[in-house]
Design a protein around this motif. Sequence first.
Motif, PDB file in Angstrom:
ATOM      1  N   THR A 509      40.678  28.535  55.621  1.00 11.24           N
ATOM      2  CA  THR A 509      41.211  29.780  56.174  1.00 11.24           C
ATOM      3  C   THR A 509      41.077  29.743  57.693  1.00 11.24           C
ATOM      4  O   THR A 509      39.980  29.490  58.218  1.00 11.24           O
ATOM      5  CB  THR A 509      40.467  31.001  55.621  1.00 11.24           C
ATOM      6  OG1 THR A 509      40.593  31.009  54.195  1.00 11.24           O
ATOM      7  CG2 THR A 509      41.044  32.292  56.180  1.00 11.24           C
ATOM      8  N   LEU A 510      42.187  29.986  58.361  1.00  9.08           N
ATOM      9  CA  LEU A 510      42.232  29.914  59.818  1.00  9.08           C
ATOM     10  C   LEU A 510      42.687  31.244  60.403  1.00  9.08           C
ATOM     11  O   LEU A 510      43.434  31.997  59.765  1.00  9.08           O
ATOM     12  CB  LEU A 510      43.219  28.828  60.275  1.00  9.08           C
ATOM     13  CG  LEU A 510      43.013  27.421  59.731  1.00  9.08           C
ATOM     14  CD1 LEU A 510      44.169  26.520  60.176  1.00  9.08           C
ATOM     15  CD2 LEU A 510      41.683  26.850  60.202  1.00  9.08           C
ATOM     16  N   SER A 511      42.246  31.527  61.615  1.00  7.40           N
ATOM     17  CA  SER A 511      42.771  32.669  62.366  1.00  7.40           C
ATOM     18  C   SER A 511      43.123  32.199  63.770  1.00  7.40           C
ATOM     19  O   SER A 511      42.608  31.190  64.243  1.00  7.40           O
ATOM     20  CB  SER A 511      41.749  33.803  62.428  1.00  7.40           C
ATOM     21  OG  SER A 511      40.613  33.395  63.176  1.00  7.40           O
ATOM     22  N   GLN A 512      44.027  32.916  64.415  1.00 13.21           N
ATOM     23  CA  GLN A 512      44.381  32.582  65.786  1.00 13.21           C
ATOM     24  C   GLN A 512      44.194  33.790  66.684  1.00 13.21           C
ATOM     25  O   GLN A 512      44.424  34.936  66.291  1.00 13.21           O
ATOM     26  CB  GLN A 512      45.819  32.073  65.892  1.00 13.21           C
ATOM     27  CG  GLN A 512      46.909  33.053  65.527  1.00 13.21           C
ATOM     28  CD  GLN A 512      48.272  32.648  66.071  1.00 13.21           C
ATOM     29  OE1 GLN A 512      48.490  32.632  67.277  1.00 13.21           O
ATOM     30  NE2 GLN A 512      49.186  32.303  65.157  1.00 13.21           N
ATOM     31  N   SER A 513      43.745  33.515  67.913  1.00 17.51           N
ATOM     32  CA  SER A 513      43.605  34.545  68.950  1.00 17.51           C
ATOM     33  C   SER A 513      43.819  33.870  70.291  1.00 17.51           C
ATOM     34  O   SER A 513      43.741  32.642  70.403  1.00 17.51           O
ATOM     35  CB  SER A 513      42.219  35.192  68.886  1.00 17.51           C
ATOM     36  OG  SER A 513      41.200  34.192  69.020  1.00 17.51           O
ATOM     37  N   ARG A 514      44.102  34.652  71.294  1.00 15.29           N
ATOM     38  CA  ARG A 514      44.300  34.061  72.624  1.00 15.29           C
ATOM     39  C   ARG A 514      42.974  33.515  73.136  1.00 15.29           C
ATOM     40  O   ARG A 514      41.924  34.164  73.008  1.00 15.29           O
ATOM     41  CB  ARG A 514      44.842  35.101  73.602  1.00 15.29           C
ATOM     42  CG  ARG A 514      45.085  34.539  75.004  1.00 15.29           C
ATOM     43  CD  ARG A 514      45.578  35.605  75.967  1.00 15.29           C
ATOM     44  NE  ARG A 514      45.644  35.097  77.337  1.00 15.29           N
ATOM     45  CZ  ARG A 514      45.925  35.839  78.401  1.00 15.29           C
ATOM     46  NH1 ARG A 514      46.168  37.139  78.246  1.00 15.29           N
ATOM     47  NH2 ARG A 514      45.964  35.297  79.603  1.00 15.29           N
ATOM     48  N   PHE A 515      43.018  32.310  73.705  1.00 11.53           N
ATOM     49  CA  PHE A 515      41.805  31.741  74.289  1.00 11.53           C
ATOM     50  C   PHE A 515      41.738  32.108  75.767  1.00 11.53           C
ATOM     51  O   PHE A 515      42.687  31.887  76.514  1.00 11.53           O
ATOM     52  CB  PHE A 515      41.765  30.226  74.155  1.00 11.53           C
ATOM     53  CG  PHE A 515      40.541  29.625  74.795  1.00 11.53           C
ATOM     54  CD1 PHE A 515      39.328  29.654  74.133  1.00 11.53           C
ATOM     55  CD2 PHE A 515      40.588  29.084  76.069  1.00 11.53           C
ATOM     56  CE1 PHE A 515      38.179  29.144  74.722  1.00 11.53           C
ATOM     57  CE2 PHE A 515      39.456  28.557  76.675  1.00 11.53           C
ATOM     58  CZ  PHE A 515      38.248  28.594  75.992  1.00 11.53           C
ATOM     59  N   LEU A 516      40.616  32.670  76.183  1.00 13.74           N
ATOM     60  CA  LEU A 516      40.359  32.955  77.600  1.00 13.74           C
ATOM     61  C   LEU A 516      39.122  32.184  78.029  1.00 13.74           C
ATOM     62  O   LEU A 516      38.065  32.300  77.403  1.00 13.74           O
ATOM     63  CB  LEU A 516      40.143  34.452  77.814  1.00 13.74           C
ATOM     64  CG  LEU A 516      41.384  35.347  77.700  1.00 13.74           C
ATOM     65  CD1 LEU A 516      40.998  36.815  77.806  1.00 13.74           C
ATOM     66  CD2 LEU A 516      42.402  34.988  78.783  1.00 13.74           C
ATOM     67  N   SER A 517      39.250  31.411  79.079  1.00 15.43           N
ATOM     68  CA  SER A 517      38.144  30.537  79.485  1.00 15.43           C
ATOM     69  C   SER A 517      36.937  31.324  79.975  1.00 15.43           C
ATOM     70  O   SER A 517      35.815  30.814  79.939  1.00 15.43           O
ATOM     71  CB  SER A 517      38.608  29.566  80.571  1.00 15.43           C
ATOM     72  OG  SER A 517      39.143  30.262  81.671  1.00 15.43           O
ATOM     73  N   ALA A 518      37.148  32.557  80.426  1.00 13.08           N
ATOM     74  CA  ALA A 518      36.017  33.377  80.854  1.00 13.08           C
ATOM     75  C   ALA A 518      35.468  34.231  79.720  1.00 13.08           C
ATOM     76  O   ALA A 518      34.469  34.926  79.889  1.00 13.08           O
ATOM     77  CB  ALA A 518      36.442  34.275  82.020  1.00 13.08           C
ATOM     78  N   GLY A 519      36.115  34.185  78.537  1.00  8.16           N
ATOM     79  CA  GLY A 519      35.668  34.988  77.406  1.00  8.16           C
ATOM     80  C   GLY A 519      36.010  36.458  77.587  1.00  8.16           C
ATOM     81  O   GLY A 519      36.783  36.854  78.464  1.00  8.16           O
ATOM     82  N   LEU A 521      37.629  38.547  75.480  1.00  2.63           N
ATOM     83  CA  LEU A 521      38.970  38.914  75.037  1.00  2.63           C
ATOM     84  C   LEU A 521      38.984  40.336  74.489  1.00  2.63           C
ATOM     85  O   LEU A 521      38.160  40.701  73.662  1.00  2.63           O
ATOM     86  CB  LEU A 521      39.446  37.935  73.964  1.00  2.63           C
ATOM     87  CG  LEU A 521      40.847  38.153  73.395  1.00  2.63           C
ATOM     88  CD1 LEU A 521      41.899  37.800  74.436  1.00  2.63           C
ATOM     89  CD2 LEU A 521      41.041  37.312  72.135  1.00  2.63           C
ATOM     90  N   THR A 522      39.943  41.140  74.953  1.00  3.60           N
ATOM     91  CA  THR A 522      40.100  42.508  74.463  1.00  3.60           C
ATOM     92  C   THR A 522      41.295  42.577  73.513  1.00  3.60           C
ATOM     93  O   THR A 522      42.181  41.724  73.559  1.00  3.60           O
ATOM     94  CB  THR A 522      40.333  43.481  75.627  1.00  3.60           C
ATOM     95  OG1 THR A 522      41.599  43.184  76.246  1.00  3.60           O
ATOM     96  CG2 THR A 522      39.210  43.376  76.651  1.00  3.60           C
ATOM     97  N   PRO A 523      41.359  43.590  72.661  1.00  2.00           N
ATOM     98  CA  PRO A 523      42.519  43.723  71.757  1.00  2.00           C
ATOM     99  C   PRO A 523      43.841  43.771  72.512  1.00  2.00           C
ATOM    100  O   PRO A 523      44.854  43.256  72.038  1.00  2.00           O
ATOM    101  CB  PRO A 523      42.240  45.039  71.014  1.00  2.00           C
ATOM    102  CG  PRO A 523      40.746  45.193  71.056  1.00  2.00           C
ATOM    103  CD  PRO A 523      40.327  44.619  72.377  1.00  2.00           C
ATOM    104  N   GLU A 524      43.838  44.390  73.694  1.00  2.00           N
ATOM    105  CA  GLU A 524      45.068  44.498  74.486  1.00  2.00           C
ATOM    106  C   GLU A 524      45.542  43.135  74.978  1.00  2.00           C
ATOM    107  O   GLU A 524      46.730  42.958  75.267  1.00  2.00           O
ATOM    108  CB  GLU A 524      44.838  45.423  75.695  1.00  2.00           C
ATOM    109  CG  GLU A 524      44.577  46.879  75.346  1.00  2.00           C
ATOM    110  CD  GLU A 524      43.156  47.126  74.830  1.00  2.00           C
ATOM    111  OE1 GLU A 524      42.939  48.147  74.152  1.00  2.00           O
ATOM    112  OE2 GLU A 524      42.267  46.277  75.104  1.00  2.00           O
TER     113      GLU A 524
END
Length: 928
Positions: A509-519, A521-524
Amino acid sequence: MRKVHSATQPTDSLAGGLGGAGQSGNGRDILPGNLVPTAYNVWLTPSLVSFTFDGTVAIDVACIESTNVVVLNSKNLTIHKAEVTVGDVTQFASDISFNTDKEQVTFTFADQIPAGSSASVYVEFTGIHNEQMAGFYKSSYTDEAGNKKNLVATQFEATDCRQAFPSYDEPALKATFECTLVVPEELTALNNMPEVATTFFTNTDGKKVKEVKFARTPLMSTYLVAFVVGDLESIETVATPKSPENAEPITIRLFTVKGLVSQGTFALDVAARTHQFFSEYFNEAFPLPKSDLVAIPDFGAGAMENWGLVTYRNVALLCEAENTTASAKKEIAYTVAHELAHQWFGNLVTMSWWNDLWLNEGFATFVGWLAVDFLFPEWEVWTNFINAEFNQALQLDGLRSSHPIDVDVKSAAEVGEIFDAISYSKGASVIRMLNGYLGRDVFMNGVRSYLQEFKYKNTVTADLWRHLSASSGKDISTLMHGWTKETGYPLITVESQTYDESANTLTVTLSQSRFLSAGGLTPEEDTVTWWVPVTASTHLTGKTGVSKHVLHDKAGTITFPYNISENAFWKLNFGAEGLYRVKYSDEQVKQISHTLEVRTETFSVGDRILFLSDAMALTNAGLGSITTVLNLIKALFNETNFNVLESIANTIQGLLSSFYLESETVLEGIKALGRSVFSPKVATLGYEFSESDDYFTQQIRGLAISLADRCSDVNVQAELASRFGDFVGGKITALHPEIRTVAFRSVLSTATPETADARFSAVFAVYMDPATQAEAKDEALRVLGAIRSSEHIDKLLAMTFDPEIIRSQDMYAPIAGLATSNPDPAIIRPLLREWFRNNWDKIYAKFESGFGLLGYIFSASFSTSVGEEVVKEIEDWASGAGLDEEAVARRVKETAGIRRRIDQGLESIKSKTSLVARERETLVAYFT
């Protein structure tokens, strides 16, 4: 151009259309669409004495809407006369006015130019051969006899044709060009096309000159027009493509200033073979009768793809094969291939507007690597691609201040900012991913049909997607929307796994989210759902092959063949072909590390590189621990592949650069880890290079010595110092090219007050020697900053403003060297920031028009630093804090062209600062 590397239809699609006439309503700073150019006749008299030029241009235009006003792009030109002719009637401009901000000149006439008519706009003007490497500019050099000489050359991309002659300087406004140059009779004059007539005469000053008329070009954009005039010599060969059927032999010529042409034989051979490859790959004959490559002493970018007349930095074209590093030869081969790819993809078919720059640069980057892989399969360049392009794309696009591949550009001032790793490296990585997903033949056939429909025309990204959809039967526009229209890329997280013993399958089972190098991540910030080509490899891959899937949603499952055995493993993103990062469970990370340690070859080279890259990125983002990174490096102790070792080296140097303000326990611990990997390899491989060494053995030896030195291996430093002494004493062979720079940096960084001057002077002499080839000069200049002596650092910084010593194109090199090579970063980096702030006015004046160089110098001066105080320092400087109102406005205007670079630098510094604070104690405990 080489940099110093959808579901929604666009409303401004102008494929094959009339350019500016269709671009209204999008907020772009463009010319009115009432007149559209069809043909130019350009006449110029460049001067290598006064460094001014007189010129005339006659532009045939089609009148779309009735008007009595002609608006052209013009910058730094003095207009003497303007007239327009319709039929037999000629009228002179009653008013000539300039808009400096928009770089436009407006000619007003008494009578209307009727709609539907054809007209000719004629302008007489004078221009300047500037020293900013933009427009029709001046370049200086010292000849073999020690005499200072000059040549003039052009750099028009993105928007500097307007500095050479008034023009409709937009990519969609294609026309033909007939050019004539009047030059001293002893000089060589070059243009996109071959000369068709040369007339010798004596001018009004009594000088013997020649008028060189060139053949008419095909339909092309203004930014691809080019001229070079100088005292040149050349070598040539012929390319003989086997297909398509109408392909003709192509004369390939390589030009340099006198005395350097023998260094062009490698590039000339690469150019001929690359022409053959692309003619066959694209199945479209090169449409010009000749293809020139010219080495220019002063050049702002790496190279420029002017149609039929490609210009290069010396270091990007010239080398002595027996005295050149393997990486330098690879860079030359790639740069040649990249620019020649543009002859089809960019020149023959051109983007309609700069928002689609990636169509040019991303594609040329991908097929440039494709060509080099074909010419030199032993180099294994697709593995190198992961370090050189793929990781660069992930690094920049992980920032909040990144931008989409397809980014809106409003004005000329904004264009320079998108010649970055998004347009080049991310663009190429996305194309590589799509090529892998569709298969080479399906992808190639779509590209071929795209070129056939749009040759000599302009396109938008959606046009390429349409042709790839037709060749593949897939909805490519929908699949690629997130990759080109949105900022960022996905992090694929492994949520769970279930083994089916009866079916011998594993369901993950996999999920995807935007990767941010500074961490953080907000829902927006996580609203994009990418189409992600997911590949899974296992211990069974040799029998079952790689398992391919597509994750269309925020979460989903994949199932692939698997069994439980002693050596069982599985992983995602085989060969790092998909542009995403992967976060495994802690348990699987331990299993991967163990397998790497006991059976390294179990995983592909690309997999090994990506394990380390992902682990470091997750640590930066606060989604993983620094101990995972350190344990992976320890697990790769026995690594023998150069590209993986390069990735380890980059990681260790990155840690040293980020934690430079920390305790000796941390710094010595990182260095000890580096020595544990690389010092044994130095002991095994030694320092002697043999002709029997293969391509990678040479590079591994050089890399191992370099990292052992950077990690303070005293035995390596002593050996390098000894060899440097022999080199200075006249035994040139004491330092093989692969370790020449390493030795220079080592002896400078370890110099004592007693030896500093002699060592600095010796390396500086290598840089200043006219006989030193371009690569070695570039290397020497970059490592001069390794010197610890404050006296010599002050001397080096002062020299950056002396063009007699350091060319403007190279000014950023010693600054970058100080930031990255000096062993005292805690002292040097604040000094660099102060130097930049104190000298901003001089730097800006020098590079106001220079392609990207302002941004390079800013990054070299600031972006390696760490600390909240540095962030405030940059923010205050960029905003003009403490200055009066007029100075604040000037600062904001001056930094507009590097605003994105500043924002990215700030974000990077904040991220590193958080990393250091978060992992400081972990590192102390680990190394203690």
